[in-house]
Design an enzyme around this catalytic site. Structure first.
Site, PDB file in Angstrom:
ATOM      1  N   LYS A  48      -5.637  -2.692  -7.232  1.00  0.00           N
ATOM      2  CA  LYS A  48      -5.829  -1.975  -6.034  1.00  0.00           C
ATOM      3  C   LYS A  48      -7.063  -1.023  -6.349  1.00  0.00           C
ATOM      4  O   LYS A  48      -7.772  -1.161  -7.214  1.00  0.00           O
ATOM      5  CB  LYS A  48      -4.709  -1.184  -5.500  1.00  0.00           C
ATOM      6  N   ASP A 103       0.847  -1.184  -0.197  1.00  0.00           N
ATOM      7  CA  ASP A 103      -0.137  -0.040  -0.196  1.00  0.00           C
ATOM      8  C   ASP A 103       0.884   1.266  -0.034  1.00  0.00           C
ATOM      9  O   ASP A 103       0.151   2.529  -0.224  1.00  0.00           O
ATOM     10  CB  ASP A 103      -0.949   0.127   1.250  1.00  0.00           C
TER      11      ASP A 103
HETATM   12  C1  S3P Z   1      -5.405  -5.630   3.499  1.00  0.00           C
HETATM   13  C2  S3P Z   1      -4.725  -6.187   2.701  1.00  0.00           C
HETATM   14  C3  S3P Z   1      -3.807  -5.742   1.440  1.00  0.00           C
HETATM   15  C4  S3P Z   1      -3.803  -4.144   1.394  1.00  0.00           C
HETATM   16  C5  S3P Z   1      -5.447  -3.711   1.777  1.00  0.00           C
HETATM   17  C6  S3P Z   1      -5.720  -4.234   3.031  1.00  0.00           C
HETATM   18  C7  S3P Z   1      -6.055  -6.324   4.585  1.00  0.00           C
HETATM   19  O1  S3P Z   1      -4.514  -6.229   0.219  1.00  0.00           O
HETATM   20  O2  S3P Z   1      -3.360  -4.086   0.087  1.00  0.00           O
HETATM   21  O3  S3P Z   1      -5.202  -2.425   1.783  1.00  0.00           O
HETATM   22  O4  S3P Z   1      -6.702  -5.531   5.306  1.00  0.00           O
HETATM   23  O5  S3P Z   1      -6.095  -7.486   4.721  1.00  0.00           O
HETATM   24  P1  S3P Z   1      -4.508  -7.637  -0.531  1.00  0.00           P
HETATM   25  O6  S3P Z   1      -5.146  -8.733   0.489  1.00  0.00           O
HETATM   26  O7  S3P Z   1      -5.297  -7.704  -1.564  1.00  0.00           O
HETATM   27  O8  S3P Z   1      -2.900  -7.940  -0.955  1.00  0.00           O
END
Ligand code: S3P
Length: 433
Positions: free
Chosen positions: A343, A316
């Site tokens: 994203k 992120d």
């Molecule tokens: C998150 C996991 C990440 C991250 C998102 C929040 C979470 O995504 O990019 O902002 O709270 O589990 P991904 O699981 O798609 O990598």
């Protein structure tokens, strides 16, 4: 669409800030509190739009949730107390709400429908609906359940062993939550370690969850018990101010109570490897999550290569790392970051196009980007594309731009950092006191 002038040409930032609560941990505290028997209290909750979407969805399933600012109280009869919702569950812009809630709904013996905003409608949901169907849930939706809107009829699920093709905490968490409400054991293996807040917090709610290397297992049928959760400050929000402190001249910024879970601290490692003058102190722990205070001052930076297993720990933060790289001497390469394409926006495209408008020397690659520094930035009319992290990165970039800048669609920032501009103002004003 609204447009906001950005503050430019700042000569110094100074002060101490408590960044808002961690978004990932706030979502999980509400969800796990909603399926745990008894009372859960949350302090330091992030009252950003994404986490408010999670609260609204669980209220629609009959859970009693009272939220005032960063304090939340939840009263629940446990997972079997969740009720079939009369209304559609609207997740807004939140991928975490969508995917983790799908894991819970997959095991519930009722019907529910999930929708979200335009950005959510483009994000891949097959990565969770496919394994959840393997566990026995009936899920349908647009393009055969790959995208929202989704409809779910859960119940009668059985544990699986699942090898996830992506290092995603959302995928891992959805399957583990489904495992909790299923018969037998569920094991998820990921290709690299993604954030582990689910594992830590399920243990804090009394569940027995075991890890072996990159595999996590949970036994179905365990009952979560309400507890007290203290949410640390979000390192992903802190990252914007850390980079601001490193690149704006004559700056010194201290951030209090920042979450330092090692699955999230890639940004700290990158800042240090680039040569930033950053001090981590007051290290402590709350609910199994490490916390610390951080101080950063204006720094001489050098370009580095970023790729491999560190990527999930800073995924992120890549938009703000790209800005940091524009102010580092030499070449910075970011690779193995294809996940950026799915994203809130395609962050390879949005970071590159908007930073180019401000004069950065940056090129997109198939799996990331290459940035050449150090390059002076100029003001421009830039666009968040409805992506909170793109909006904040551009507002920080403007601080060092020599000419006027405006940001289209700044309201997206409220998704994760509702008082972002107030905090920036505090750091700017401090100099004039
Ligand atoms: C998150 C996991 C990440 C991250 C998102 C929040 C979470 O995504 O990019 O902002 O709270 O589990 P991904 O699981 O798609 O990598």
């Amino acid at each position: 669409m609204t447009t906001q002038p950005l503050v430019t040409n700042i000569t110094s930032l100074n002060g101490t800030i408590q960044v808002p609560g961690d978004k990932s941990i706030s979502h999980r505290a509400v969800m796990f509190g909603s399926i745990a028997k008894g009372k859960t209290t949350i302090t330091g909750f992030l009252p950003g739009e994404d986490c408010l979407s999670t609260i609204s969805c669980f209220k629609k399933m009959g859970v009693t949730i009272n939220q005032e600012g960063d304090y939340v109280e939840i009263q629940s009869d446990g997972i079997n107390g969740l009720k079939e919702p009369f209304e559609i569950l609207d997740v807004g812009n939140s991928g975490t709400t969508t995917r983790l809630m799908l894991g819970i709904l997959a095991t519930r013996p009722f019907h529910s429908v999930i929708i979200g905003d335009e950005s959510i409608a483009k994000r891949p949901m097959g990565r969770v609906t496919v394994p959840l169907r393997q566990m026995g849930a009936s899920i349908d939706g647009r393009n055969n359940g790959k995208y929202t809107p989704l409809s779910i009829r859960g119940g009668n699920t059985t544990g699986i062993r699942y090898e996830s093709p992506v290092a995603s905490a959302q995928v891992k968490s959805a399957i583990l939550l489904a495992g909790l409400g299923s018969k037998g054991t569920t094991t998820v293996t990921e290709p690299a370690l993604s954030r582990d807040h689910t594992e830590r917090m399920l243990a804090a709610f009394g569940a027995n969850i075991t890890r072996e290397g990159l595999s996590v297992s949970i036994e179905g049928g365990q009952e979560l018990k309400g507890t007290t959760i203290e949410v640390p400050g979000d390192i992903s929000s802190a990252a914007f101010l850390l980079v601001a402190g490193a690149i704006v001249p004559n700056s010194k910024i201290t951030l209090k109570n920042v979450g330092m879970n090692p699955t999230r601290t890639g940004i700290i490692e990158v800042l240090k490897r680039m040569g930033a003058d950053l001090v981590v102190f007051n290290e402590r722990t709350a609910n199994g999550e490490p916390i610390a205070d951080l101080t950063i001052v204006t720094s001489e930076l050098k370009g580095i290569d970023i790729g491999g297993d560190i990527i999930p720990t800073l995924i992120d933060e890549i938009p703000i790392i790209a800005l940091l790289a524009t102010q580092a001497e030499g070449k910075t390469t970011i690779r193995d970051a294809e996940e950026l394409k799915v994203k809130e926006t395609n962050r390879i495209d949005t970071v590159v196009s908007e930073l180019k408008k401000m004069g950065a020397n940056i090129e997109a690659t198939d799996d990331g980007m290459v940035v050449y520094g150090k390059e002076a930035l100029c003001g421009a009319a830039v666009e968040s594309y409805g992506d909170h992290r793109i909006g904040m990165m551009l507002a920080i970039a403007a601080l060092i731009a020599k000419s006027e800048a405006v940001l289209h669609n700044p309201e997206a920032i409220a998704v994760s950092y509702p008082n972002f501009f107030q905090h920036l103002d505090q750091l700017i004003q401090h100099n004039n006191i």
